[in-house]
Design a protein around this motif. Structure first.
Motif, PDB file in Angstrom:
ATOM      1  N   TRP A 178       0.809  -1.209   0.136  1.00  0.00           N
ATOM      2  CA  TRP A 178      -0.023  -0.067  -0.075  1.00  0.00           C
ATOM      3  C   TRP A 178       0.926   1.210   0.177  1.00  0.00           C
ATOM      4  N   GLY A 179       0.378   2.268  -0.854  1.00  0.00           N
ATOM      5  CA  GLY A 179       0.942   3.568  -0.869  1.00  0.00           C
ATOM      6  C   GLY A 179       0.307   4.701   0.086  1.00  0.00           C
ATOM      7  N   GLU A 180       0.650   5.742  -0.113  1.00  0.00           N
ATOM      8  CA  GLU A 180       0.036   6.847   0.769  1.00  0.00           C
ATOM      9  C   GLU A 180      -1.661   7.006   0.471  1.00  0.00           C
ATOM     10  N   ALA A 181      -1.837   6.694  -0.858  1.00  0.00           N
ATOM     11  CA  ALA A 181      -3.472   7.021  -1.247  1.00  0.00           C
ATOM     12  C   ALA A 181      -4.192   6.039  -0.328  1.00  0.00           C
ATOM     13  N   GLU A 182      -3.714   4.831  -0.337  1.00  0.00           N
ATOM     14  CA  GLU A 182      -4.542   3.481   0.289  1.00  0.00           C
ATOM     15  C   GLU A 182      -4.421   3.749   1.831  1.00  0.00           C
ATOM     16  N   ILE A 183      -3.327   4.295   2.400  1.00  0.00           N
ATOM     17  CA  ILE A 183      -3.327   4.387   3.894  1.00  0.00           C
ATOM     18  C   ILE A 183      -4.076   5.487   4.317  1.00  0.00           C
ATOM     19  N   LEU A 184      -4.144   6.694   3.401  1.00  0.00           N
ATOM     20  CA  LEU A 184      -4.913   7.866   3.910  1.00  0.00           C
ATOM     21  C   LEU A 184      -6.469   7.372   3.594  1.00  0.00           C
ATOM     22  N   ALA A 185      -6.721   6.712   2.746  1.00  0.00           N
ATOM     23  CA  ALA A 185      -8.139   6.442   2.863  1.00  0.00           C
ATOM     24  C   ALA A 185      -8.516   5.284   4.040  1.00  0.00           C
ATOM     25  N   LEU A 186      -7.648   4.482   4.205  1.00  0.00           N
ATOM     26  CA  LEU A 186      -8.021   3.598   5.492  1.00  0.00           C
ATOM     27  C   LEU A 186      -8.181   4.431   6.752  1.00  0.00           C
ATOM     28  N   ALA A 187      -7.102   5.481   6.901  1.00  0.00           N
ATOM     29  CA  ALA A 187      -7.175   6.289   8.145  1.00  0.00           C
ATOM     30  C   ALA A 187      -8.737   7.262   7.990  1.00  0.00           C
TER      31      ALA A 187
END
Length: 244
Positions: free
Chosen positions: A164-173
């Motif tokens: 996972w990159g920043e986009a996926e991690i930000l969406a998770l958060a």
């Protein structure tokens, strides 16, 4: 020079540690030794085996040779699945084996929440199924933390979460956040979060605690070191809360 040792299961996001070493910008080294992950599934029995005393002990001698002053078991699930008391017993055993102050990522989350002075948290897990995520929430509650929401994204394996990159991690958060949460916790040690903490906190407007971040902070705490590192989020910039 302060050397802080980490036992890290498998190979998913270990490259966050040299990145954090750079962000600390001081005389701190973060040597890391890989332990046997075993089966890459987030099932309670598999996680308990990942965190077994024999698997942890296998990496201790290499860390001692690195000059580590403290050791942290860089795994949340392989600690909190033992429960609050069991996680402490696991770390007491690791400390005895290593002859060093010791802790784990799971315990680091409890200490970090206290450090930044928040009481209500939301949990956003990339790879935990519902039963494992519920065990983490129970662990935090035993530490005196109010958990207002638990979100699992169903990534399944550490290997997948590690892509996972920043986009996926930000969406998770964002999906895991709640208006009544004072902070958001991302407990997967397989996530690459070291480069994204400022962006995560800006997007959510509140502290974000991630597994890699709290693990390194915990090692510094064990070594009685405090390092101001804005690139690693609120936990590394805020003055500690005085408990009354």
């Amino acid at each position: 020079m302060t050397a802080l040792g980490f036992l890290y299961p498998g190979h998913s996001a270990e490259d966050d540690y040299p990145r954090m070493e750079q962000l600390l910008g001081s005389d701190v080294r973060l040597p890391l030794v890989h332990t046997d992950l075993g089966e890459d599934v987030h099932r309670v029995d598999a996680l308990r085996e990942t965190g077994s005393a024999a698997r942890l002990a296998a990496g201790v001698e290499e860390l001692r040779l690195s000059g580590a002053e403290a050791v942290v078991w860089a795994c949340a699930g392989g600690s909190f699945v033992y429960g609050w008391e069991g996680a402490h017993e696991q770390i007491r055993g690791l400390a005895r084996t290593a002859g060093l102050p010791a802790s784990s990522t799971a315990l680091a989350f409890a200490h970090a929440v206290r450090e930044i002075g928040v009481r209500r948290v939301a949990v956003a897990a990339a790879a935990y199924p519902d039963d494992v995520a519920a065990l983490f929430a129970s662990f935090l509650r035993d530490a005196g933390v109010e958990v207002v929401a638990v979100r699992g994204a169903g990534a399944g394996t550490a290997a997948h979460a590690g892509t996972w990159g920043e986009a996926e991690i930000l969406a998770l958060a964002r999906e895991g956040d709640r208006p009544d949460a004072d902070a958001v916790l991302l407990p997967d040690t397989a996530l690459h979060t070291a480069s994204h903490l400022p962006a995560l906190e800006r997007a959510l407007g509140k502290p974000v605690l991630t597994a890699a971040q709290v693990t390194v902070w915990e090692a510094l705490r064990l070594a009685d070191r405090r390092v101001n590192a804005p690139g690693l989020g609120t936990l590394f910039t805020r003055e500690p809360v005085v408990q009354t």
